[in-house]
Design an enzyme around this catalytic site. Structure first.
Site, PDB file in Angstrom:
ATOM      1  N   ASP A 179      -5.432  -3.082   2.795  1.00  0.00           N
ATOM      2  CA  ASP A 179      -4.891  -3.322   4.130  1.00  0.00           C
ATOM      3  C   ASP A 179      -3.992  -4.532   3.926  1.00  0.00           C
ATOM      4  O   ASP A 179      -4.486  -5.659   3.769  1.00  0.00           O
ATOM      5  CB  ASP A 179      -6.006  -3.639   5.127  1.00  0.00           C
ATOM      6  CG  ASP A 179      -5.441  -3.833   6.518  1.00  0.00           C
ATOM      7  OD1 ASP A 179      -4.383  -4.491   6.657  1.00  0.00           O
ATOM      8  OD2 ASP A 179      -6.040  -3.336   7.486  1.00  0.00           O
ATOM      9  N   HIS A 180      -2.688  -4.317   3.900  1.00  0.00           N
ATOM     10  CA  HIS A 180      -1.832  -5.410   3.419  1.00  0.00           C
ATOM     11  C   HIS A 180      -1.847  -6.620   4.355  1.00  0.00           C
ATOM     12  O   HIS A 180      -1.494  -7.714   3.949  1.00  0.00           O
ATOM     13  CB  HIS A 180      -0.408  -4.921   3.125  1.00  0.00           C
ATOM     14  CG  HIS A 180       0.446  -4.733   4.333  1.00  0.00           C
ATOM     15  ND1 HIS A 180       0.365  -3.640   5.137  1.00  0.00           N
ATOM     16  CD2 HIS A 180       1.412  -5.519   4.881  1.00  0.00           C
ATOM     17  CE1 HIS A 180       1.232  -3.747   6.128  1.00  0.00           C
ATOM     18  NE2 HIS A 180       1.889  -4.885   5.998  1.00  0.00           N
ATOM     19  N   HIS A 242      -4.934  -2.707  10.599  1.00  0.00           N
ATOM     20  CA  HIS A 242      -4.498  -4.106  10.688  1.00  0.00           C
ATOM     21  C   HIS A 242      -5.037  -4.839  11.926  1.00  0.00           C
ATOM     22  O   HIS A 242      -5.523  -5.962  11.827  1.00  0.00           O
ATOM     23  CB  HIS A 242      -2.968  -4.187  10.718  1.00  0.00           C
ATOM     24  CG  HIS A 242      -2.292  -3.349   9.663  1.00  0.00           C
ATOM     25  ND1 HIS A 242      -2.764  -3.245   8.380  1.00  0.00           N
ATOM     26  CD2 HIS A 242      -1.161  -2.587   9.710  1.00  0.00           C
ATOM     27  CE1 HIS A 242      -1.958  -2.443   7.685  1.00  0.00           C
ATOM     28  NE2 HIS A 242      -0.987  -2.036   8.464  1.00  0.00           N
TER      29      HIS A 242
END
Ligand code: BG6
Length: 500
Positions: A179-180, A242
């Site tokens: 999950d950047h 996110h």
């Protein structure tokens, strides 16, 4: 098991794709440039397209073009890259790959350590995993890790199926689900701001906090991702991962130790405490939107329904705002509002913690409300925190004026803030999975989001498109807070202004 000098071969499946070009190659280059990689690494690009090593290295050089500085040679860097044309379903391809990796181990002293990075469509994850195992690519003298990109499933059921397939080959602690947002500097800073500052942590509960707002707005539309986005929408694309991850970090209890399992288990508890809605209640808590035409950055832009590969009558949401309740001792009664969307006014991610007002305030003009104390965490593009307080300005004044204390994390040192992918790749190489999502988090997030998507699929949005490109979303999103006597703070959380 972490080490600061990781040695490994990174095998990128989908190496001719957009992610590799835009994020992975530049991030590997930055790690190399800063000396974190030493010379003991190799990258093997795998994809269907027939390319030679030289052609692949040219692609790599192009993608790092503007990052070169000093005497770091793009030539030497790209010489660590190899290309292997590949058919996912063909067993012989895995055998060839295995022999290439064996040779590279000898050349780069990588000791059998492998990162398999799946930057491609998830329908192949299961097949790739099975073949890696059956052909012996995961049994070397070193470690093997699997990195997976989103989308991790489409709903809970498909995510579970995918997870079962992968878990057949890799154990949970070998799996790194990206999950950047968890690689962003200020997202990682949430825990530090909370747990290293007694003035915040002692107020961080329902006695002192009125509400928390998280906004992640984008100016871009769907661009060329219409096909993917039509089946995803903002809910699956941004909220399931996110946005819920940020909620978890803001709401979690302090972990016993700064250890991966401890932190993850506190986040899981938050997700378990999210108040579930029935399908009939979704409209009370969530608002969806879809952009129409409008003006963004002084340019006229088309409506979502006019974008490539998008159904002209699409029911897909490009905007979501919602009110989440966390039913536990710390947060009972405190709404967490989230909103995210494409084609909004500004590209920005920001968290606003609004503190409760004092029961009586002496320094306020008659019939005027005092400005609440706000803690704003700027995630991007600015990185920093702002604390909004009240103080007297001007001699003799008997009223207070809002003032701001500002800390900007990336003002002086912008160039050196590592990119999210750079941190995450480095963490994976060192075996630190803290900033990756555990299956339990993924599962709970899907279960929460599934109710909303079911409700929205079953009931078409009659009013789409319902917000103009370049705005902050549909008016229903403002009404969601207005019915609680609140309003969105603007994306800059300007002391005086509301969001519109
Ligand atoms: C991705 C979504 O996960 O996040 C994209 O798929 C979105 O649609 C992107 O644009 C936003 O990331 P960032 O880092 O630009 O806020």
């Amino acid at each position: 098991m972490t080490t600061n000098n990781p040695k490994s071969i990174i095998v990128i499946f989908g190496a001719t794709g957009d992610l590799a070009k835009r994020k992975l190659f530049p991030s590997i280059f930055r790690l190399y440039r800063s000396g974190k990689l030493s010379e003991d690494f190799a990258v093997v690009g795998v994809a269907r397209r027939p390319l030679t090593n030289d052609e692949f290295r040219d692609n790599v050089k192009k993608s790092i073009g503007n990052l070169q500085e000093g005497n770091v040679s793009a030539e030497t860097f790209s010489s660590h890259f190899y290309y292997h044309p590949f058919d996912v379903t063909n067993v012989a391809s895995y055998q060839e790959l295995k022999s290439l990796l064996g040779d590279l181990d000898g050349k780069y002293h990588t000791e059998g350590n492998r990162i398999f990075y799946l930057a491609m469509a998830p329908e192949f994850f299961g097949t790739i995993g099975e073949n890696l195992k059956s052909e012996g690519l995961t049994s070397t003298g070193g470690w093997s890790r699997l990195v997976i990109e989103k989308p991790f499933g489409h709903d809970y059921e498909s995510a579970k199926e995918l997870n079962d397939q992968i878990r057949h080959v890799f154990t949970e602690d070998q799996i790194y689900r990206i999950d950047h947002y968890l690689g962003k500097e200020m997202v990682q800073n949430i825990e530090v701001i909370r747990f290293a500052n007694p003035i915040f942590e002692s107020l961080w509960n329902n006695q002192y906090i009125s509400n928390i707002q998280i906004t992640s707005s984008e100016t871009l539309g769907v661009e060329d991702r219409g096909r993917y986005y039509e089946s995803s929408g903002a809910l699956r694309d941004m909220v399931q991962n996110h946005m819920l991850q940020m909620v978890a970090l803001l709401a979690m209890e302090p972990p016993i130790k700064l250890k991966t399992e401890e932190i993850r288990s506190e986040k899981v508890k938050v997700l378990r405490a999210l108040r579930n809605m029935s399908e009939d209640e979704v409209d009370e808590y969530f608002v969806r939107g879809q952009y129409g035409r409008g003006i963004v950055n002084e340019q006229e832009v088309p409506a979502y329904r006019e974008e490539n590969s998008v159904d002209p009558e699409s029911n897909t949401e490009t905007f979501v705002s919602g009110k989440l309740m966390i039913d536990n001792f710390r947060w009972a009664g405190v709404p967490f509002y989230i909103r995210t969307g494409k084609r909004m006014t500004k590209k920005s991610t920001e968290i606003v913690v609004q503190f409760k007002d004092l029961p009586m305030n002496l320094y306020v003009e008659k019939d005027k409300a005092i400005h609440p104390n706000l803690l704003v965490i700027h995630i991007q593009p600015e990185e920093g925190i702002t604390l909004h307080l009240n103080a007297r300005k001007g001699e003799g004044s008997t009223t207070s004026t809002p003032i701001k204390l500002d800390y900007c994390n990336n003002c002086d040192d912008k160039m050196n803030t590592p990119e999210a992918y750079e941190r995450l790749l480095y963490d994976c190489m060192r075996g630190d999975a803290t900033n990756f999502t555990h299956w339990d988090e993924v599962a709970l997030s899907w279960k929460f989001v599934d109710t909303i998507s079911r409700a929205w699929t079953n009931k078409k949005a009659e009013n789409f498109p319902n917000y103009e490109s370049g705005s902050m979303g549909p008016k229903e999103s403002d009404a969601l807070l207005a019915k609680d006597g609140l309003h969105w703070w603007s994306v800059e959380a300007d002391t005086h202004s509301r969001s519109e």
